[in-house]
Design a protein around this motif. Structure first.
Motif, PDB file in Angstrom:
ATOM      1  N   TYR A 161      45.808  35.682  52.592  1.00  0.00           N
ATOM      2  CA  TYR A 161      46.871  36.427  51.873  1.00  0.00           C
ATOM      3  C   TYR A 161      46.484  36.275  50.306  1.00  0.00           C
ATOM      4  CZ  TYR A 161      51.509  36.661  49.681  1.00  0.00           C
ATOM      5  OH  TYR A 161      52.664  36.810  48.850  1.00  0.00           O
ATOM      6  N   PHE A 162      45.879  34.992  49.894  1.00  0.00           N
ATOM      7  CA  PHE A 162      45.570  34.731  48.399  1.00  0.00           C
ATOM      8  C   PHE A 162      44.521  35.721  47.979  1.00  0.00           C
ATOM      9  CE2 PHE A 162      42.668  32.877  45.458  1.00  0.00           C
ATOM     10  CZ  PHE A 162      43.359  32.544  44.318  1.00  0.00           C
ATOM     11  N   PHE A 163      43.718  36.080  48.709  1.00  0.00           N
ATOM     12  CA  PHE A 163      42.482  36.996  48.179  1.00  0.00           C
ATOM     13  C   PHE A 163      43.064  38.503  48.440  1.00  0.00           C
ATOM     14  CE2 PHE A 163      39.822  33.417  48.856  1.00  0.00           C
ATOM     15  CZ  PHE A 163      39.111  33.703  47.745  1.00  0.00           C
ATOM     16  N   GLU A 164      44.049  38.749  49.390  1.00  0.00           N
ATOM     17  CA  GLU A 164      44.378  40.027  49.265  1.00  0.00           C
ATOM     18  C   GLU A 164      45.450  40.436  48.292  1.00  0.00           C
ATOM     19  OE1 GLU A 164      46.596  39.975  53.174  1.00  0.00           O
ATOM     20  OE2 GLU A 164      44.744  40.125  54.257  1.00  0.00           O
ATOM     21  N   LYS A 165      46.063  39.341  47.817  1.00  0.00           N
ATOM     22  CA  LYS A 165      47.078  39.612  46.521  1.00  0.00           C
ATOM     23  C   LYS A 165      46.003  39.520  45.097  1.00  0.00           C
ATOM     24  CE  LYS A 165      51.108  39.471  46.537  1.00  0.00           C
ATOM     25  NZ  LYS A 165      51.908  40.632  46.363  1.00  0.00           N
ATOM     26  N   ILE A 166      45.105  38.856  45.231  1.00  0.00           N
ATOM     27  CA  ILE A 166      44.583  38.430  43.704  1.00  0.00           C
ATOM     28  C   ILE A 166      43.478  39.601  43.415  1.00  0.00           C
ATOM     29  CG2 ILE A 166      42.646  36.959  43.005  1.00  0.00           C
ATOM     30  CD1 ILE A 166      45.488  35.762  42.122  1.00  0.00           C
ATOM     31  N   SER A 167      42.987  39.950  44.430  1.00  0.00           N
ATOM     32  CA  SER A 167      41.711  41.029  44.222  1.00  0.00           C
ATOM     33  C   SER A 167      42.085  42.308  43.596  1.00  0.00           C
ATOM     34  CB  SER A 167      40.935  41.200  45.353  1.00  0.00           C
ATOM     35  OG  SER A 167      40.219  40.018  45.955  1.00  0.00           O
ATOM     36  N   PRO A 168      43.204  42.890  44.033  1.00  0.00           N
ATOM     37  CA  PRO A 168      43.718  44.067  43.243  1.00  0.00           C
ATOM     38  C   PRO A 168      43.991  43.839  41.949  1.00  0.00           C
ATOM     39  CG  PRO A 168      44.515  43.898  45.687  1.00  0.00           C
ATOM     40  CD  PRO A 168      43.882  42.562  45.281  1.00  0.00           C
ATOM     41  N   VAL A 169      44.691  42.667  41.748  1.00  0.00           N
ATOM     42  CA  VAL A 169      45.037  42.414  40.268  1.00  0.00           C
ATOM     43  C   VAL A 169      43.932  42.390  39.221  1.00  0.00           C
ATOM     44  CG1 VAL A 169      46.193  40.573  39.051  1.00  0.00           C
ATOM     45  CG2 VAL A 169      47.269  41.419  41.178  1.00  0.00           C
ATOM     46  N   LEU A 170      42.855  41.615  39.789  1.00  0.00           N
ATOM     47  CA  LEU A 170      41.864  41.469  39.035  1.00  0.00           C
ATOM     48  C   LEU A 170      40.957  42.792  38.625  1.00  0.00           C
ATOM     49  CD1 LEU A 170      40.284  37.937  40.192  1.00  0.00           C
ATOM     50  CD2 LEU A 170      41.820  38.340  38.215  1.00  0.00           C
ATOM     51  N   HIS A 171      41.047  43.645  39.746  1.00  0.00           N
ATOM     52  CA  HIS A 171      40.041  44.936  39.701  1.00  0.00           C
ATOM     53  C   HIS A 171      41.057  45.841  38.732  1.00  0.00           C
ATOM     54  CE1 HIS A 171      38.116  43.782  43.502  1.00  0.00           C
ATOM     55  NE2 HIS A 171      37.002  44.418  42.741  1.00  0.00           N
ATOM     56  N   ASP A 172      42.333  45.904  38.510  1.00  0.00           N
ATOM     57  CA  ASP A 172      42.992  46.658  37.513  1.00  0.00           C
ATOM     58  C   ASP A 172      42.979  46.279  36.309  1.00  0.00           C
ATOM     59  OD1 ASP A 172      43.956  47.995  39.775  1.00  0.00           O
ATOM     60  OD2 ASP A 172      45.917  47.244  39.957  1.00  0.00           O
ATOM     61  N   ILE A 173      42.414  45.006  35.952  1.00  0.00           N
ATOM     62  CA  ILE A 173      42.421  44.601  34.268  1.00  0.00           C
ATOM     63  C   ILE A 173      40.969  45.349  33.941  1.00  0.00           C
ATOM     64  CG2 ILE A 173      42.136  42.796  33.068  1.00  0.00           C
ATOM     65  CD1 ILE A 173      43.364  41.112  35.078  1.00  0.00           C
ATOM     66  N   GLN A 174      41.239  45.904  32.761  1.00  0.00           N
ATOM     67  CA  GLN A 174      40.283  46.772  31.915  1.00  0.00           C
ATOM     68  C   GLN A 174      39.290  45.806  31.393  1.00  0.00           C
ATOM     69  OE1 GLN A 174      39.842  50.205  32.602  1.00  0.00           O
ATOM     70  NE2 GLN A 174      41.519  49.933  33.993  1.00  0.00           N
ATOM     71  N   ASN A 175      38.093  46.296  31.249  1.00  0.00           N
ATOM     72  CA  ASN A 175      36.981  45.656  30.564  1.00  0.00           C
ATOM     73  C   ASN A 175      36.722  44.132  30.695  1.00  0.00           C
ATOM     74  OD1 ASN A 175      34.835  46.089  28.630  1.00  0.00           O
ATOM     75  ND2 ASN A 175      36.170  45.428  26.755  1.00  0.00           N
TER      76      ASN A 175
END
Length: 310
Positions: A21-35
């Motif tokens: 659950y932790f990685f499922e929630k965290i990964s998309p958030v980090l990928h959306d941060i630009q640069n």
């Protein structure tokens, strides 16, 4: 422009059911941060379930995931310290593995940091997910701590925060072994911005803090940043001494005027037990501080790393 690097630190202790659950929630958030580049530093604090195995599996699939394995359970404060020690990002965020603190706030934290903030705090404005007793005792703790100790701790602010590399380096310079991290965060200072959020309910697992553990944690906070709890017994002792002298003078004068009365058992019993209790409590408070000195003089490491993965 060279991408900035973010280090996300997450302490884990018996959170095996929540790793996915932790990685499922965290990964998309980090990928959306630009640069931005990132690393996720997962610190396994001596878990007895399959938390470590699950974390290692993620580190083998993703090179941005680093896993620190402790030799035993050293506690959350030590786990956060280890994460700060091994982090390499220009910005560092600490987040609990249960994700009651919303990962969606990370992007806003990064933006505030890029705008010049050195510390970005996450403040809980709604703690309805906690029990009424926990909310009440937390409120008492913040009020009491901020009256007795300096620096003041922001109310309803936990460990969920962003810190710049300068702040992390300052924290790494602090040598104490018995660490109350909320106090240390406040002590180093730096330019701070606060973001409000509503704390969610825990989706998986259960809290690792019992009422007794929270009481000890609060006592750690008081004794780490204030000598008022021990100083107050000086005033209590002085007040009792004055009252005793006044009462003794009263007894002396009454005896001269009316003769000696048979002393009552109740008054003697009360005086002995009351003063004995005061002495025991004051010795116990003194022992808290002596114990802290004793632990610090040993110079033992805050934690021991058994192995690093990735």
């Amino acid at each position: 422009m060279r991408p900035s690097k973010l280090s996300l630190i997450a302490p884990f202790y018996n959170e095996g059911s929540g790793v996915d659950y932790f990685f499922e929630k965290i990964s998309p958030v980090l990928h959306d941060i630009q640069n931005i580049e990132w690393e996720i530093v997962c610190v396994d604090d001596g878990s007895s379930d399959d938390t470590l195995e699950r974390l290692i599996a993620y580190s083998q699939k993703d090179t941005s995931v680093k896993v620190i394995e402790f030799s035993r359970n050293f506690g959350k404060e030590a786990a956060m310290t280890a994460g700060l020690d091994v982090s390499t990002g220009e910005a560092v965020i600490i987040i609990d593995a249960d994700l009651q603190d919303p990962p969606e706030l990370i992007q806003q934290m990064i933006q505030e940091w890029r705008n010049g903030a050195e510390v970005v705090l996450g403040r809980r404005i709604d703690r309805s997910s906690d029990s009424a007793a926990k909310r009440l005792t937390a409120s008492w703790f913040y009020k009491a701590h901020n009256k007795l100790a300096k620096p003041k701790i922001p109310e309803n602010v936990g460990d969920f925060r962003l810190m710049s590399r300068e702040v992390v380096d300052a924290l790494k310079e602090l040598p104490e072994r018995q660490r109350f991290m909320k106090g240390l965060y406040a002590w180093v200072g730096f330019k701070t911005v606060t973001l409000d959020y509503v704390r969610a309910n825990r989706n998986v697992g259960e809290t690792k803090f019992s009422g007794f553990a929270l009481w000890n944690f609060a006592l750690e906070g008081f004794t780490s940043f204030s000598t008022t709890p021990i100083r107050v017994w000086t005033y209590i002792g002085f007040a009792i001494a004055v009252i005793s002298l006044v009462y003794g003078a009263f007894i002396f004068l009454r005896t001269l005027m009316y003769g000696n009365h048979i002393p009552g058992y109740a008054s003697i019993f009360f005086a002995v037990t009351f003063l004995g209790s005061i002495q025991i409590i004051s010795i116990g408070m003194l022992g808290e501080y002596v114990g802290r000195i004793y632990m610090e003089t040993k110079h033992r490491p805050i934690y021991i790393i058994r192995k690093k993965y990735n």
